[in-house]
Every structure is written in C-alpha cells, then in structure tokens.
Design an enzyme around this catalytic site. Structure first.
Site, PDB file in Angstrom:
ATOM      1  N   ALA A 135      -0.718   0.935   6.172  1.00 34.25           N
ATOM      2  CA  ALA A 135      -1.011   0.073   7.319  1.00 34.25           C
ATOM      3  C   ALA A 135      -1.980  -1.021   6.898  1.00 34.25           C
ATOM      4  O   ALA A 135      -2.800  -0.842   5.995  1.00 34.25           O
ATOM      5  CB  ALA A 135      -1.601   0.888   8.461  1.00 34.25           C
ATOM      6  N   ASP A 136      -1.868  -2.152   7.570  1.00 30.78           N
ATOM      7  CA  ASP A 136      -2.795  -3.254   7.357  1.00 30.78           C
ATOM      8  C   ASP A 136      -2.943  -4.004   8.670  1.00 30.78           C
ATOM      9  O   ASP A 136      -1.962  -4.204   9.386  1.00 30.78           O
ATOM     10  CB  ASP A 136      -2.293  -4.201   6.264  1.00 30.78           C
ATOM     11  CG  ASP A 136      -3.375  -5.162   5.836  1.00 30.78           C
ATOM     12  OD1 ASP A 136      -4.268  -4.735   5.073  1.00 30.78           O
ATOM     13  OD2 ASP A 136      -3.367  -6.329   6.281  1.00 30.78           O
ATOM     14  N   THR A 137      -4.173  -4.394   8.992  1.00 32.58           N
ATOM     15  CA  THR A 137      -4.471  -5.066  10.256  1.00 32.58           C
ATOM     16  C   THR A 137      -5.225  -6.361   9.996  1.00 32.58           C
ATOM     17  O   THR A 137      -6.138  -6.389   9.166  1.00 32.58           O
ATOM     18  CB  THR A 137      -5.319  -4.156  11.169  1.00 32.58           C
ATOM     19  OG1 THR A 137      -4.612  -2.931  11.399  1.00 32.58           O
ATOM     20  CG2 THR A 137      -5.626  -4.821  12.499  1.00 32.58           C
ATOM     21  N   GLY A 149       0.635  -4.151  10.449  1.00 36.48           N
ATOM     22  CA  GLY A 149       1.881  -3.791   9.788  1.00 36.48           C
ATOM     23  C   GLY A 149       1.821  -2.314   9.453  1.00 36.48           C
ATOM     24  O   GLY A 149       0.789  -1.817   9.003  1.00 36.48           O
ATOM     25  N   LYS A 199       0.835  -1.211   0.000  1.00 34.03           N
ATOM     26  CA  LYS A 199       0.000   0.000   0.000  1.00 34.03           C
ATOM     27  C   LYS A 199       0.869   1.260   0.000  1.00 34.03           C
ATOM     28  O   LYS A 199       0.615   2.205  -0.745  1.00 34.03           O
ATOM     29  CB  LYS A 199      -0.916   0.006   1.229  1.00 34.03           C
ATOM     30  CG  LYS A 199      -1.987  -1.059   1.208  1.00 34.03           C
ATOM     31  CD  LYS A 199      -2.748  -1.069   2.528  1.00 34.03           C
ATOM     32  CE  LYS A 199      -3.777  -2.162   2.592  1.00 34.03           C
ATOM     33  NZ  LYS A 199      -4.515  -2.157   3.872  1.00 34.03           N
TER      34      LYS A 199
END
Length: 188
Positions: A67-69, A104, A51
């Site tokens: 960001a990634d969750t 992340g 991203k």
C-alpha cells in the site's frame, strides 16, 4: 498461505489487527520513486505494486499486501514532510481547503498482481499558524502523507470527508476486502 503486509506503517498494522486473519509484517525496503509525470492515482498504484512485488519475491506462494498513500492538492502530490518547515508549508496550504487522499493497494502472490486505488476528499477548516506549529511540535505529522494523521490530533482540523475514512488512515478496508475476495481470501 501466509498473509504478509509489505509496510512498516503502524496504522496499517493496527487496521489489519482488527480481523481474525493472522499476518506477518515484512516491509519493502526499495526506494519509493514514482514514475515521472504520474498523477496521484498513478503514483500510489505504481508504488504499492513495487512494494508488493519486492516483498512477494521473498515469499513464494504467500499473499502480500502493498500500500502507498499520498495527499493531492491542486495537482501537487504531498508525501511525508522532510522536516518541520516542510510540514508547516503543507499544513498551511491545506488550511481551509479541500484536498484528496489517494491510496494504492496491491495484492501479489507469485505471478498474480492486483492493484486498485481509492480516493477520499478531505475538507480542512482554517488553521492558525499557532495551531499548525503546536501540531507540528507534537511530532505526529512527521511520518504521514500530507503532514497529518486524521485518526490522531489532526482530527480537530477535519470538517468532513467524502469517502472511505480508512483510506485517509492509510488502508481502505472495504476495497481491500473486495480485492482479497477476488483471490479467495476473506478477512472475517
């Protein structure tokens, strides 16, 4: 240099709005495909980096936050539910259990790419099918990893957490602040 959030998440936007640093939002649009065989930490690291890289390519010289969750339970990654049945399946599996939330975070500026991950343990109380269905009917779980939003109505299900509260919301602020400082940027 402009600070750019490569996410359409309203929760991430709200967290960043707490600080005095101006930023713009330019979400990444590429497919979110985790690397084959990746665990939760590797998945969020790879997706946040993808991203950030995508958005940074449109903004040379600017600093991009990706960001990634995901939620991880017994080694299985729980992303956003596909429908209400999927949300019910996830919440039923989380009921009365401990699970982990991974986020992340990637900072990208030109050739610089810094990626780190944060993990928080979350402990849910037992939930009845009626409670789960009522929560799903609220619509809240449908755009959230693991089908719940701790900062919202699902807070009544959380007995405790071990780790960063903001990580569970979707952006670990302490880690983000430390990462930004490495690149000479402060949020305060």
């Amino acid at each position: 240099m402009q600070l750019i959030l490569a996410s359409a998440s309203p929760r991430r936007r709200e967290l960043l709005e707490k600080f005095r640093h101006d930023f713009i939002i330019d979400p990444a649009a590429g497919p979110e495909e985790p690397p084959a065989g990746a665990n939760a930490a590797e998945t969020v690291a790879a997706l946040s980096a993808a991203k950030a890289r995508e958005t940074a390519a449109r903004h040379p010289g600017d600093l991009v936050i990706g960001a990634d969750t995901v939620v991880e339970l017994d080694g299985a990654i729980l992303g956003k539910p596909h429908n209400e049945d999927d949300a019910f399946r996830m919440l039923r599996a989380l009921s009365g259990r401990e699970h982990r939330v991974y986020t992340g975070v990637t900072l990208a500026r030109d050739d610089t790419l810094l990626t780190e991950t944060e993990m928080t343990r979350v402990y849910f109380r037992d939930m009845s099918d009626r409670e789960i269905r009522a929560y799903i009917a609220s619509g809240e779980p449908m755009d959230k990893a693991g089908a719940y939003g701790y900062q919202g109505l699902a807070g009544v299900f959380v007995e405790r957490i071990d780790g960063d509260y903001f990580n569970v919301v979707g952006l670990p602020l302490c880690r983000l602040g430390r990462m930004l400082e490495k690149l000479g940027v402060t949020l305060l």
